[in-house]
Design a protein around this motif. Structure first.
Motif, short mmCIF file in Angstrom:
data_model
loop_
_atom_site.label_atom_id
_atom_site.label_comp_id
_atom_site.label_asym_id
_atom_site.label_seq_id
_atom_site.Cartn_x
_atom_site.Cartn_y
_atom_site.Cartn_z
N UNK A 199 86.94 43.51 62.57
CA UNK A 199 86.62 42.49 61.57
C UNK A 199 85.60 41.49 62.09
N UNK A 200 85.66 41.14 63.38
CA UNK A 200 84.68 40.21 63.94
C UNK A 200 83.27 40.77 63.82
N UNK A 201 83.13 42.07 64.08
CA UNK A 201 81.85 42.74 63.97
C UNK A 201 81.32 42.65 62.55
N UNK A 202 82.20 42.92 61.59
CA UNK A 202 81.79 42.89 60.18
C UNK A 202 81.42 41.47 59.75
N UNK A 203 82.23 40.50 60.11
CA UNK A 203 81.98 39.12 59.70
C UNK A 203 80.68 38.57 60.29
N UNK A 204 80.34 39.00 61.52
CA UNK A 204 79.17 38.45 62.19
C UNK A 204 77.88 39.17 61.83
N UNK A 205 77.95 40.41 61.34
CA UNK A 205 76.74 41.20 61.13
C UNK A 205 76.36 41.40 59.66
N UNK A 206 77.34 41.51 58.80
CA UNK A 206 77.09 42.05 57.46
C UNK A 206 76.54 41.02 56.47
N UNK A 207 75.70 41.50 55.56
CA UNK A 207 75.36 40.74 54.36
C UNK A 207 76.50 40.84 53.36
N UNK A 208 77.08 42.04 53.30
CA UNK A 208 78.27 42.27 52.47
C UNK A 208 79.24 43.16 53.23
N UNK A 209 80.52 42.95 52.98
CA UNK A 209 81.57 43.78 53.56
C UNK A 209 82.29 44.53 52.43
N UNK A 210 82.47 45.82 52.65
CA UNK A 210 83.28 46.63 51.74
C UNK A 210 84.56 46.99 52.48
N UNK A 211 85.67 46.43 52.05
CA UNK A 211 86.96 46.72 52.67
C UNK A 211 87.54 47.96 52.02
N UNK A 212 87.80 48.99 52.85
CA UNK A 212 88.32 50.26 52.34
C UNK A 212 89.77 50.47 52.76
N UNK A 213 90.47 51.18 51.90
CA UNK A 213 91.88 51.51 52.17
C UNK A 213 92.24 52.76 51.38
N UNK A 214 92.84 53.72 52.08
CA UNK A 214 93.29 54.97 51.43
C UNK A 214 92.19 55.64 50.63
N UNK A 215 90.97 55.60 51.15
CA UNK A 215 89.86 56.30 50.51
C UNK A 215 89.15 55.54 49.42
#
Length: 348
Positions: A195-211
């Motif tokens: 999550x730290x990687x995503x929060x620090x790098x992304x313009x947008x985050x897509x959280x995925x679960x069970x496909x």
């Protein structure tokens, strides 16, 4: 302009296992979108389908309006960086980088110029004659990134490229890769479970679960305004407190706040930085452990029903294990049956 469009993509493996379930996603020109989720959420499978290494069971993938769903990897305008560096150990750095350009029958002078340019871009100027097994893990990953960039892809695909590196090197490399991505303005799809990687790098985050996708938003929105309990618990640290609403008031033995929703069971979600500790020696919550991080303190507590919660405090000095305190949430969200019913206007 390089845009990625994923429409209704699913992947069902032999045996009936659904890895990706009807996912649609647009990645804008120059945008870095991070696919974030636990193991088995489908994020790497989705990335591999964009790169052509897996074929979708259904749905379409288009780059700049061109349908690439059935094209093999070598015919797609994409560059892939894997978790394992996948470098040829019998070749030096120059040969690893030049290989793809030679397959495209580019002139020797152009190959030399582009290899030198991309090595300078990734901070490895003068390393062309080194054998890859003479490089550190971080240097090898830089070569892997350079190898993807040298073919000038429209879409850069990164599949947990820093997972095998130590924490300090991982943090430094992700900053460098983000700087390169911003400099080149290359459209990027990035897979991570950090999550730290995503929060620090992304313009947008897509959280995925069970496909499937749980939420797709800017990092600050994902953190401050999670739409489901899963997202709330997966991004950052979140306290979940089970209680009931009666006459517009959330009631728990250790927490009471106004909550203007219908009566019934409900889950309060409170970030540690929004959970104040007041009235030392007066409440029923018992401090289990106090950790001093220098910049702040983190207090672990047991509630009277056994629930464990955390509170971030400016200074840990006033608190000690065994002490009892009262809890006062400054900001919170409320969920019932996996649906968010309420969120305070004050951000977490």
């Amino acid at each position: 302009m390089s845009k990625l469009s994923i429409r209704g993509v699913s992947k069902v493996f032999a045996g009936g296992t659904t890895a990706v379930d009807n996912v649609s996603l647009d990645v804008a020109d120059g945008e870095l979108v991070c696919l974030l989720g636990p193991s088995g959420s489908g994020k790497s499978t989705l990335l591999r389908m964009v790169g052509g290494f897996e074929q979708p069971t259904s749905g379409t993938i288009a780059i700049d309006g061109q349908d690439v769903t059935r094209l093999p990897p070598e015919q797609r305008p994409t560059g892939m960086v894997f978790q394992s560096h996948a470098l040829w150990s019998h070749m030096n750095v120059f040969a690893n980088l030049a290989f793809g350009l030679k397959l495209r029958r580019r002139p020797a002078s152009e190959i030399r110029d582009r290899v030198e340019a991309v090595l300078e871009l990734v901070g490895l100027k003068g390393y062309g004659s080194r054998m890859t097994n003479e490089l550190s893990g971080g240097q090898q990953q830089r070569v892997a990134v350079a190898r993807s960039l040298i073919l000038e892809p429209k879409i850069l695909l990164l599949d947990e490229p820093f997972a095998s590196l130590d924490q300090h090197l991982r943090e430094r490399l992700r900053e460098e890769v983000r700087d390169i991505q911003l400099r080149l303005k290359i459209t990027t799809l990035f897979v991570t479970h950090g999550q730290d990687e995503a929060l620090s790098m992304a313009d947008r985050i897509v959280v995925m679960r069970n496909g499937g996708t749980e939420q797709a938003d800017r990092p600050d929105v994902i953190y401050r305004d999670p739409q489901t309990p899963f997202v709330a618990g997966f991004i950052g640290t979140m306290n979940f407190i089970e209680g009931r609403v009666e006459n517009g008031c959330f009631k728990h033995a250790d927490v009471t706040v106004d909550l203007p929703v219908d009566d019934g069971p409900i889950t309060l979600a409170v970030r540690p930085e929004a959970l104040d500790l007041v009235g030392q020696g007066t409440g029923q919550a018992i401090i289990h452990r106090v950790t001093d991080f220098g910049t702040h303190g983190l207090v672990d507590l047991h509630l009277s029903d056994g629930t464990r919660v955390k509170s971030m405090v400016r200074s840990p000095e006033p608190f000690s294990a065994g002490q009892t305190v009262s809890l006062s949430p400054r900001a919170f969200a409320a969920f019932r049956d996996n649906v968010k019913l309420y969120r305070t206007s004050d951000a977490h």
